[in-house]
Design a protein around this motif. Structure first.
Motif, PDB file in Angstrom:
ATOM      1  N   LYS A 222      33.484  99.179  28.789  1.00  0.00           N
ATOM      2  CA  LYS A 222      34.578  98.236  28.553  1.00  0.00           C
ATOM      3  C   LYS A 222      35.623  98.822  27.611  1.00  0.00           C
ATOM      4  O   LYS A 222      35.323  99.718  26.817  1.00  0.00           O
ATOM      5  CB  LYS A 222      34.035  96.927  27.973  1.00  0.00           C
ATOM      6  N   GLY A 223      36.845  98.295  27.696  1.00  0.00           N
ATOM      7  CA  GLY A 223      37.895  98.673  26.768  1.00  0.00           C
ATOM      8  C   GLY A 223      37.662  98.055  25.397  1.00  0.00           C
ATOM      9  O   GLY A 223      36.780  97.203  25.225  1.00  0.00           O
ATOM     10  N   PRO A 224      38.441  98.473  24.388  1.00  0.00           N
ATOM     11  CA  PRO A 224      38.217  98.004  23.005  1.00  0.00           C
ATOM     12  C   PRO A 224      38.204  96.486  22.852  1.00  0.00           C
ATOM     13  O   PRO A 224      37.343  95.942  22.160  1.00  0.00           O
ATOM     14  CB  PRO A 224      39.382  98.632  22.236  1.00  0.00           C
ATOM     15  N   ARG A 225      39.141  95.780  23.479  1.00  0.00           N
ATOM     16  CA  ARG A 225      39.178  94.321  23.336  1.00  0.00           C
ATOM     17  C   ARG A 225      37.940  93.682  23.938  1.00  0.00           C
ATOM     18  O   ARG A 225      37.354  92.768  23.357  1.00  0.00           O
ATOM     19  CB  ARG A 225      40.436  93.750  23.999  1.00  0.00           C
ATOM     20  N   ASP A 226      37.542  94.154  25.106  1.00  0.00           N
ATOM     21  CA  ASP A 226      36.372  93.580  25.757  1.00  0.00           C
ATOM     22  C   ASP A 226      35.077  93.983  25.059  1.00  0.00           C
ATOM     23  O   ASP A 226      34.100  93.227  25.077  1.00  0.00           O
ATOM     24  CB  ASP A 226      36.325  93.994  27.230  1.00  0.00           C
ATOM     25  N   GLN A 227      35.042  95.156  24.459  1.00  0.00           N
ATOM     26  CA  GLN A 227      33.861  95.536  23.690  1.00  0.00           C
ATOM     27  C   GLN A 227      33.652  94.590  22.517  1.00  0.00           C
ATOM     28  O   GLN A 227      32.532  94.122  22.270  1.00  0.00           O
ATOM     29  CB  GLN A 227      33.988  96.977  23.183  1.00  0.00           C
ATOM     30  N   LEU A 228      34.732  94.300  21.804  1.00  0.00           N
ATOM     31  CA  LEU A 228      34.632  93.371  20.675  1.00  0.00           C
ATOM     32  C   LEU A 228      34.206  91.991  21.154  1.00  0.00           C
ATOM     33  O   LEU A 228      33.348  91.338  20.538  1.00  0.00           O
ATOM     34  CB  LEU A 228      35.981  93.299  19.950  1.00  0.00           C
TER      35      LEU A 228
END
Length: 288
Positions: free
Chosen positions: A172-178
């Motif tokens: 996942k990208g950074p926003r979705d990882q968070l």
């Protein structure tokens, strides 16, 4: 990786992920709009088994459609803005929104749907294949399909989270990882990397997974064909293929295990879906 699936290639490339660009006007012009979740895998290849399930059916039916990419953190706001219905209820009673979703503006009346199985049933009813042998829900198979889907939901799906959570997280990208980290840690009360099984616990889960897939392996081996019922894929086949694609793209170590079962049966099975794995070039990103 030493198994036949290394032959799989994608006929078209996904766009590089960037801020949401498309407008609602574009969506109205698109005919069928399919909502999927992007990843950071080169080509932004999806890892959601449920969105893959619908995409495979769209391709199998040779339908023209466009993809609207929506990061997980934005799913609720996008669905609400487009009146896409929720698919479940959260523990606190609030509606839960998930993908896949589909909006069909092909006719004068817009059809808005969520959840993979209702979407596929709609596509089967609205866009039936002229060749009855290609029916996704063949006559007389609804009970078998329902039992198979129940087996997947009760015997396979509960095993997945502790087996594959870190594989999904890493793609996942950074926003979705968070977003995934916060959601997982709130649900389990521990760090996300501690949710993933290790060692003997992981081996036990993998053995259970092999046993759960064994029901379908027996059907394939006894039937002697490429698919669960007959010579064409049915709804259950698309569900299984979505799961296998999740393993392949999100967790190569699990895929190697799965691909080794029953003399490579699942690797051979997945290759039969290769022509359906492409993503059409006409796709866009949502700014909703």
């Amino acid at each position: 990786m030493g198994h036949p699936l290394s032959l799989i290639h994608y006929r078209s490339q996904f766009p590089s992920f960037c801020p949401y660009l498309a407008s609602y006007v574009e969506m109205q012009k698109a005919g069928i709009t399919f909502f999927d979740i992007p990843t950071v895998i080169p080509g932004s290849i999806p890892t959601s088994p449920n969105t893959w399930k619908v995409r495979l059916v769209l391709n199998y039916k040779r339908l023209a459609y466009r993809t609207c990419w929506v990061e997980s953190v934005d799913i609720e706001s996008v669905c609400k803005s487009l009146n896409i219905p929720p698919t479940a209820t959260k523990p606190n009673g609030d509606p839960k929104y998930t993908l896949p979703a589909l909006i069909d503006n092909t006719s004068s009346r817009s059809v808005v749907l969520s959840d993979s199985t209702p979407i596929i049933e709609y596509l089967e009813t609205t866009y039936p294949d002229p060749d009855p042998s290609r029916a996704i829900i063949p006559p007389g198979t609804r009970a078998l399909i329902a039992a198979s889907e129940h087996h997947i939901a009760t015997s396979i799906t509960p095993l997945l989270y502790p087996l594959i959570i870190m594989g999904i997280y890493s793609k996942k990208g950074p926003r979705d990882q968070l977003h995934l980290r916060r959601r997982t840690e709130a649900a389990f009360g521990k760090a996300i990397d501690e949710v993933q099984s290790t060692g003997q616990d992981r081996e036990i889960l993998l053995k259970k997974l092999e046993g759960a897939f064994g029901l379908f392996a027996e059907s394939l081996m006894k039937g002697g064909g490429d698919y669960i019922v007959g010579g064409s894929p049915c709804l259950v086949d698309f569900t299984l293929c979505g799961l296998l694609l999740m393993f392949y793209h999100a967790s190569p170590d699990i895929w190697e295990r799965v691909a080794s079962w029953r003399g490579g049966l699942w690797a051979k099975y997945l290759i039969t879906f290769e022509p359906l794995m492409h993503v059409p070039a006409n796709r866009f990103l949502s700014n909703l």
